[in-house]
Write a protein that holds these residues in place. Structure first.
Motif, PDB file in Angstrom:
ATOM      1  N   PRO A 144      25.922   9.894 -20.782  1.00 50.08           N
ATOM      2  CA  PRO A 144      25.545   9.006 -19.689  1.00 50.08           C
ATOM      3  C   PRO A 144      26.744   8.611 -18.839  1.00 50.08           C
ATOM      4  CG  PRO A 144      25.653   7.786 -21.722  1.00 50.08           C
ATOM      5  CD  PRO A 144      25.865   9.224 -22.078  1.00 50.08           C
ATOM      6  N   GLY A 145      26.484   8.365 -17.591  1.00 50.34           N
ATOM      7  CA  GLY A 145      27.534   7.912 -16.694  1.00 50.34           C
ATOM      8  C   GLY A 145      27.734   6.415 -16.780  1.00 50.34           C
ATOM      9  N   PRO A 146      28.619   5.894 -15.979  1.00 48.64           N
ATOM     10  CA  PRO A 146      28.908   4.454 -16.005  1.00 48.64           C
ATOM     11  C   PRO A 146      27.682   3.587 -15.750  1.00 48.64           C
ATOM     12  CG  PRO A 146      30.577   5.640 -14.745  1.00 48.64           C
ATOM     13  CD  PRO A 146      29.504   6.634 -15.053  1.00 48.64           C
ATOM     14  N   MET A 147      26.759   4.076 -14.902  1.00 47.88           N
ATOM     15  CA  MET A 147      25.577   3.273 -14.596  1.00 47.88           C
ATOM     16  C   MET A 147      24.742   3.023 -15.844  1.00 47.88           C
ATOM     17  SD  MET A 147      23.813   1.599 -12.435  1.00 47.88           S
ATOM     18  CE  MET A 147      24.006   2.071 -10.731  1.00 47.88           C
ATOM     19  N   MET A 148      24.594   4.062 -16.691  1.00 48.00           N
ATOM     20  CA  MET A 148      23.804   3.888 -17.908  1.00 48.00           C
ATOM     21  C   MET A 148      24.509   2.937 -18.874  1.00 48.00           C
ATOM     22  SD  MET A 148      22.370   6.630 -20.707  1.00 48.00           S
ATOM     23  CE  MET A 148      20.955   7.082 -19.717  1.00 48.00           C
ATOM     24  N   ILE A 149      25.805   3.107 -19.040  1.00 49.25           N
ATOM     25  CA  ILE A 149      26.542   2.261 -19.980  1.00 49.25           C
ATOM     26  C   ILE A 149      26.478   0.797 -19.562  1.00 49.25           C
ATOM     27  CG2 ILE A 149      28.819   1.739 -20.933  1.00 49.25           C
ATOM     28  CD1 ILE A 149      29.444   4.726 -20.745  1.00 49.25           C
ATOM     29  N   TRP A 150      26.787   0.531 -18.311  1.00 48.82           N
ATOM     30  CA  TRP A 150      26.827  -0.852 -17.862  1.00 48.82           C
ATOM     31  C   TRP A 150      25.423  -1.407 -17.642  1.00 48.82           C
ATOM     32  CZ3 TRP A 150      31.020  -3.210 -18.984  1.00 48.82           C
ATOM     33  CH2 TRP A 150      32.208  -2.467 -19.068  1.00 48.82           C
ATOM     34  N   GLY A 151      24.454  -0.528 -17.394  1.00 50.66           N
ATOM     35  CA  GLY A 151      23.064  -0.976 -17.329  1.00 50.66           C
ATOM     36  C   GLY A 151      22.603  -1.497 -18.681  1.00 50.66           C
ATOM     37  N   ARG A 152      22.978  -0.787 -19.747  1.00 45.76           N
ATOM     38  CA  ARG A 152      22.660  -1.237 -21.106  1.00 45.76           C
ATOM     39  C   ARG A 152      23.311  -2.590 -21.385  1.00 45.76           C
ATOM     40  NH1 ARG A 152      24.634   3.803 -24.496  1.00 45.76           N
ATOM     41  NH2 ARG A 152      24.505   5.123 -22.673  1.00 45.76           N
ATOM     42  N   ALA A 153      24.578  -2.685 -21.005  1.00 47.90           N
ATOM     43  CA  ALA A 153      25.316  -3.926 -21.264  1.00 47.90           C
ATOM     44  C   ALA A 153      24.672  -5.103 -20.539  1.00 47.90           C
ATOM     45  CB  ALA A 153      26.769  -3.758 -20.832  1.00 47.90           C
ATOM     46  N   LEU A 154      24.252  -4.872 -19.288  1.00 49.81           N
ATOM     47  CA  LEU A 154      23.610  -5.936 -18.519  1.00 49.81           C
ATOM     48  C   LEU A 154      22.296  -6.355 -19.160  1.00 49.81           C
ATOM     49  CD1 LEU A 154      23.448  -7.733 -16.024  1.00 49.81           C
ATOM     50  CD2 LEU A 154      22.392  -5.830 -14.790  1.00 49.81           C
ATOM     51  N   LEU A 155      21.496  -5.368 -19.596  1.00 59.32           N
ATOM     52  CA  LEU A 155      20.229  -5.681 -20.261  1.00 59.32           C
ATOM     53  C   LEU A 155      20.461  -6.496 -21.530  1.00 59.32           C
ATOM     54  CD1 LEU A 155      18.063  -2.434 -19.978  1.00 59.32           C
ATOM     55  CD2 LEU A 155      17.397  -4.733 -19.270  1.00 59.32           C
ATOM     56  N   ALA A 156      21.452  -6.086 -22.314  1.00 57.97           N
ATOM     57  CA  ALA A 156      21.742  -6.802 -23.555  1.00 57.97           C
ATOM     58  C   ALA A 156      22.176  -8.237 -23.267  1.00 57.97           C
ATOM     59  CB  ALA A 156      22.829  -6.073 -24.342  1.00 57.97           C
ATOM     60  N   ALA A 157      22.995  -8.420 -22.255  1.00 57.21           N
ATOM     61  CA  ALA A 157      23.452  -9.768 -21.893  1.00 57.21           C
ATOM     62  C   ALA A 157      22.273 -10.648 -21.484  1.00 57.21           C
ATOM     63  CB  ALA A 157      24.477  -9.686 -20.769  1.00 57.21           C
ATOM     64  N   VAL A 158      21.357 -10.080 -20.696  1.00 60.32           N
ATOM     65  CA  VAL A 158      20.171 -10.836 -20.263  1.00 60.32           C
ATOM     66  C   VAL A 158      19.322 -11.226 -21.472  1.00 60.32           C
ATOM     67  CG1 VAL A 158      17.975 -10.640 -19.014  1.00 60.32           C
ATOM     68  CG2 VAL A 158      20.088  -9.842 -17.950  1.00 60.32           C
ATOM     69  N   ILE A 159      19.165 -10.292 -22.438  1.00 65.79           N
ATOM     70  CA  ILE A 159      18.366 -10.573 -23.630  1.00 65.79           C
ATOM     71  C   ILE A 159      19.002 -11.687 -24.457  1.00 65.79           C
ATOM     72  CG2 ILE A 159      17.554  -9.625 -25.833  1.00 65.79           C
ATOM     73  CD1 ILE A 159      17.328  -6.898 -24.374  1.00 65.79           C
ATOM     74  N   VAL A 160      20.323 -11.606 -24.669  1.00 66.25           N
ATOM     75  CA  VAL A 160      21.019 -12.647 -25.448  1.00 66.25           C
ATOM     76  C   VAL A 160      20.874 -14.010 -24.777  1.00 66.25           C
ATOM     77  CG1 VAL A 160      23.295 -13.489 -26.158  1.00 66.25           C
ATOM     78  CG2 VAL A 160      22.671 -11.099 -26.557  1.00 66.25           C
ATOM     79  N   ILE A 161      21.090 -14.055 -23.482  1.00 60.46           N
ATOM     80  CA  ILE A 161      20.979 -15.326 -22.752  1.00 60.46           C
ATOM     81  C   ILE A 161      19.551 -15.863 -22.845  1.00 60.46           C
ATOM     82  CG2 ILE A 161      21.046 -16.376 -20.457  1.00 60.46           C
ATOM     83  CD1 ILE A 161      23.356 -14.375 -19.836  1.00 60.46           C
ATOM     84  N   GLY A 162      18.570 -14.965 -22.702  1.00 58.29           N
ATOM     85  CA  GLY A 162      17.169 -15.383 -22.759  1.00 58.29           C
ATOM     86  C   GLY A 162      16.783 -15.923 -24.131  1.00 58.29           C
ATOM     87  N   ILE A 163      17.165 -15.213 -25.190  1.00 58.75           N
ATOM     88  CA  ILE A 163      16.796 -15.639 -26.544  1.00 58.75           C
ATOM     89  C   ILE A 163      17.441 -16.979 -26.894  1.00 58.75           C
ATOM     90  CG2 ILE A 163      17.095 -15.119 -29.007  1.00 58.75           C
ATOM     91  CD1 ILE A 163      16.729 -12.168 -28.314  1.00 58.75           C
ATOM     92  N   THR A 164      18.728 -17.114 -26.600  1.00 61.87           N
ATOM     93  CA  THR A 164      19.425 -18.353 -26.954  1.00 61.87           C
ATOM     94  C   THR A 164      18.937 -19.531 -26.101  1.00 61.87           C
ATOM     95  OG1 THR A 164      21.255 -17.676 -25.501  1.00 61.87           O
ATOM     96  CG2 THR A 164      21.488 -17.248 -27.859  1.00 61.87           C
ATOM     97  N   ALA A 165      18.489 -19.252 -24.870  1.00 62.17           N
ATOM     98  CA  ALA A 165      17.933 -20.316 -24.034  1.00 62.17           C
ATOM     99  C   ALA A 165      16.563 -20.749 -24.545  1.00 62.17           C
ATOM    100  CB  ALA A 165      17.834 -19.850 -22.588  1.00 62.17           C
ATOM    101  N   LEU A 166      15.732 -19.777 -24.934  1.00 61.78           N
ATOM    102  CA  LEU A 166      14.392 -20.096 -25.421  1.00 61.78           C
ATOM    103  C   LEU A 166      14.430 -20.879 -26.732  1.00 61.78           C
ATOM    104  CD1 LEU A 166      12.515 -16.736 -24.692  1.00 61.78           C
ATOM    105  CD2 LEU A 166      12.075 -18.967 -23.626  1.00 61.78           C
ATOM    106  N   ALA A 167      15.505 -20.732 -27.490  1.00 62.33           N
ATOM    107  CA  ALA A 167      15.615 -21.433 -28.776  1.00 62.33           C
ATOM    108  C   ALA A 167      15.562 -22.946 -28.609  1.00 62.33           C
ATOM    109  CB  ALA A 167      16.908 -21.032 -29.485  1.00 62.33           C
ATOM    110  N   HIS A 168      15.849 -23.442 -27.398  1.00 60.15           N
ATOM    111  CA  HIS A 168      15.804 -24.881 -27.151  1.00 60.15           C
ATOM    112  C   HIS A 168      14.367 -25.396 -27.116  1.00 60.15           C
ATOM    113  CE1 HIS A 168      20.106 -25.530 -26.285  1.00 60.15           C
ATOM    114  NE2 HIS A 168      20.072 -24.330 -25.724  1.00 60.15           N
TER     115      HIS A 168
END
Length: 261
Positions: A144-168
């Motif tokens: 994969p090129g840079p777009m795929m790598i950083w796209g994955r990273a962005l998705l993971a960051a959004v998921i982490v932020i979402g899960i930890t926010a919903l925990a409240h």
């Protein structure tokens, strides 16, 4: 703001690291290593920082049931992808639906404590047995090129932020189950599917249950070490335990295949 930045950095580092491994070893080993507690560790760490060590320790025990749901998601993907057209998105859709149903079922169960590890182990062994005769497609070179790598990273960051926010706002049982959401695995599967179809994703999903033991060890360690040692030291001790398990497992696999010491 500092916590938000820390979550993004942690998720990016975890996903880019897994992407680097997948590109150099192929989806089989990447599937095993997807069981390494990267996403779960990030979520539990920030649970501890935001809600306290005891909250995170209890969430880790519910997370053991969440692991069973994630393993079920991979099992459903593997079985559904068998016989599908290579570009079909049906396996992903069916597997995500299964993940939601299994996660809701897991959080509705009465607290099982450390016995949740037995449930997660049983589901992993069942998945391994159910897919042992599933033929794996020929190796697909993943570049994969840079777009795929950083796209994955962005998705993971959004998921982490979402899960930890919903925990409240969510019940602790559901927050704990969500801690086991495949934060690093899901973006990798999703973007591999986009680029290569479901064949390499099926191999990844098939081999995920082999690495679940590392996550089980991590969750059990967090449940004990966080209240005793605090979030920081508890995380280090738990990573050491999970790493030791994974090292022993891979060493055993090499011996079993005749690879030597």
């Amino acid at each position: 703001m500092m916590l938000l930045i820390a979550k993004i950095i942690a998720a990016v580092v975890a996903v880019v690291g897994l992407a680097w491994i997948a590109e150099r070893t192929g989806p089989r080993l990447a599937g095993v290593l997807s069981g390494y507690p990267l996403g779960t560790a990030i979520v539990l760490f920030f649970y501890g920082i935001e809600h306290g060590a005891d909250y995170a320790a209890d969430a880790a025990l519910y997370g053991l049931l969440g692991l069973a749901a994630t393993t079920g998601y991979c099992l459903v993907y593997t079985l559904t992808a068998t016989g599908c057209e290579p570009k079909s998105w049906r396996p992903m859709g069916v597997a995500v639906l299964a993940l939601v149903v299994l996660a809701l079922l897991a959080q509705s169960l009465p607290p099982l404590g450390a016995a949740g590890a037995l449930v997660a182990t049983a589901v992993a062994l069942l998945s391994i047995r159910a897919t042992r005769n599933v033929a794996e497609p020929e190796f697909v070179a993943v570049k994969p090129g840079p777009m795929m790598i950083w796209g994955r990273a962005l998705l993971a960051a959004v998921i982490v932020i979402g899960i930890t926010a919903l925990a409240h706002w969510l019940p602790q049982s559901l927050a704990g189950v969500m801690a086991a959401f495949p934060v690093t695995l899901f973006p990798l599967m999703l973007l591999l599917q986009l680029a290569y179809g479901n064949r390499p994703v099926m191999v990844l999903a098939k081999h995920y249950p082999f690495g679940v033991g590392s996550l089980i060890v991590y969750g059990l360690s967090v449940s004990v070490s966080y209240p005793a040692l605090g979030v920081g030291w508890g995380t280090l001790v738990s990573f050491a335990a999970a790493t030791a398990y994974l090292w022993l497992y891979l060493k055993w696999q090499r011996r079993r295949r005749g690879g030597g010491g």
